[in-house]
Enzyme design. Structure first.
Site, PDB file in Angstrom:
ATOM      1  CG  ASP A   1     135.239 -31.535 -51.140  1.00  0.00           C
ATOM      2  OD1 ASP A   1     135.697 -30.387 -51.318  1.00  0.00           O
ATOM      3  OD2 ASP A   1     134.374 -31.792 -50.281  1.00  0.00           O
TER       4      ASP A   1
ATOM      5  CG  ASP B   1     131.733 -28.038 -50.938  1.00  0.00           C
ATOM      6  OD1 ASP B   1     131.665 -27.392 -49.891  1.00  0.00           O
ATOM      7  OD2 ASP B   1     131.288 -29.212 -51.025  1.00  0.00           O
TER       8      ASP B   1
ATOM      9  CG  ASP C   1     129.688 -38.354 -43.109  1.00  0.00           C
ATOM     10  OD1 ASP C   1     129.807 -38.730 -44.295  1.00  0.00           O
ATOM     11  OD2 ASP C   1     129.348 -37.190 -42.808  1.00  0.00           O
TER      12      ASP C   1
END
Ligand code: ATP
Ligand code: MG
Length: 380
Positions: free
Chosen positions: A55, A53, A128
């Protein structure tokens, strides 16, 4: 220290970017906002992989994003994301986010903080891993790197941002993401990223069972479930997710059985076939189910009821850690209960029924059982 890698020094070509994502980036840019691709898609493009995907991150606030796009829906209550729809495809646009706010949203009674939105640097900090905090800037096609992610990417290294223990405590799912991304990308965990994991593995008990289930399904979909499984074992995470199965993987025969199943699943994905999480979960749960069947039969339970009771019991216990959706539970149940039929009837049963997916999955499990557990089937 912030680094800017100019277009001439990286391999991200606009042709590799989803055309709808490009449209969104350009429209934000032409309206005077900062607009970047960020996260897994930048990482994957730099590695020459196909992103799942695309983003987008921007300094435009949600209302400002909505004003630019007709096909835009704002979702989320406190931190709002924009979903921009193009037919079936949705491009997600997020305003730069201040650090740590996801972790607080679920805590009841928290005073809402004002600084929900932040700068691009804040946004990089709350991510992260360093390789997930690279930004592709549509203004000049450069890659912006605040966390030394480029160096880690080139060294095939996964490094958590910030203080490792603190970041795992804020959101223990990062522990599972470390194993999944390392397995998927064939990266190694940097020493400080790896070292607290075993000690903190029990933090997963504080994560919602729905979120854990979603993460487990992702393990199976990367086409790298065997390496991910090995990392889960290495870091004492498997027992957190599958406490009933964990005791069995100390037995080499049973370990070989599970590894065989996962290797075949990975081959299927490599060949562009699908794999059903219910099949893999049924295979994982088969050993504890089988052991309970044997126990019940020894206690004099009628054979078919022994299968039924054991399946129900093991599923019930598994749901204490993973929120298995109803249809998944039903499929696991069918795959396991069909083992009864196949165990009783033996091989040449009607091949026509194999066209039915649940029957097919049950047969696949049965065949692997037969090859890896000759003893188990002889006992039937
Ligand atoms: P995949 O290829 O599986 O989609 P991904 O890294 O893109 O991997 P996503 O779940 O799509 O994973 O998340 C997109 C980005 O959001 C990540 O790259 C990361 O920057 C950030 N992110 C996701 N989960 C977390 C988390 N638990 N904590 C901090 N940042 C996160
Ligand atoms: Mg992603």
């Amino acid at each position: 220290m912030m680094k800017v890698i100019p277009r001439s020094q990286h391999n991200i070509s606009r042709q590799a970017i989803n055309p709808n994502a490009l449209k969104v980036l350009y429209r934000l840019h032409h309206a005077g906002y900062a607009a970047y691709l960020v996260g897994g898609c930048v990482r994957d493009l730099l590695l020459g992989r196909h992103p799942k995907d695309f983003d987008i991150a921007t300094d435009a606030h949600p209302e400002q994003i909505r004003a630019l796009f007709r096909n835009c829906l704002l979702i989320g209550r406190r931190f709002r994301l924009a979903h921009i729809r193009f037919g079936k495809e949705v491009i997600e646009v997020a305003t730069f986010r201040a650090p740590h706010n996801i972790e607080h949203t679920h805590k009841e009674g928290m005073v809402l903080r004002d600084n929900v939105y932040g700068t691009i640097k804040d946004d990089a900090w709350r991510r992260d891993f360093t390789i997930n905090a690279l930004y592709y800037n549509i203004a000049d096609f450069s890659v912006v790197d605040y966390m030394n992610g480029m160096e880690d990417l080139q060294a095939a290294r996964l490094r958590i941002i910030g203080d490792p223990e603190q970041r795992y405590q804020e959101d223990p799912v990062r522990i599972l993401r470390a194993a999944r991304l390392a397995g998927k990308l064939h990266f190694t965990l940097s020493p400080e990223t790896a070292s607290p994991i075993r000690k903190l593995s029990s933090l997963l008990q504080h994560v919602s069972t729905a979120r854990l289930y979603q993460e487990v399904v992702k393990f199976f979909q990367e086409g790298k479930s065997l390496p991910i499984f090995k990392l889960l074992q290495e870091y004492a995470l498997f027992q957190q997710l599958f406490p009933q199965v964990a005791p069995y993987i100390n037995n080499p025969l049973m370990l070989a059985f599970l590894e065989k199943i996962l290797a075949e699943a990975d081959q299927r994905i490599a060949a562009d076939k699908n794999i059903s999480p219910a099949f893999l979960l049924a295979a994982f749960l088969w050993h504890p189910i089988f052991q309970q069947i044997q126990q019940l039969e020894e206690q004099g339970e009628e054979c078919y009821f022994a299968y039924q009771k054991s399946i129900r019991h093991v599923l019930l216990k598994q749901r204490e850690t993973l929120a298995l959706p109803r249809y998944i539970q039903a499929t696991i149940h069918d795959i396991c209960i069909l083992q009864y039929r196949m165990d009783k009837q033996g091989e040449p049963f009607s091949k026509g029924v194999l066209r039915h997916p649940r029957y097919r999955a049950a047969y696949d499990l049965w065949v692997i059982r037969k090859h890896h557990h000759p003893l188990e089937l002889d006992e039937r």
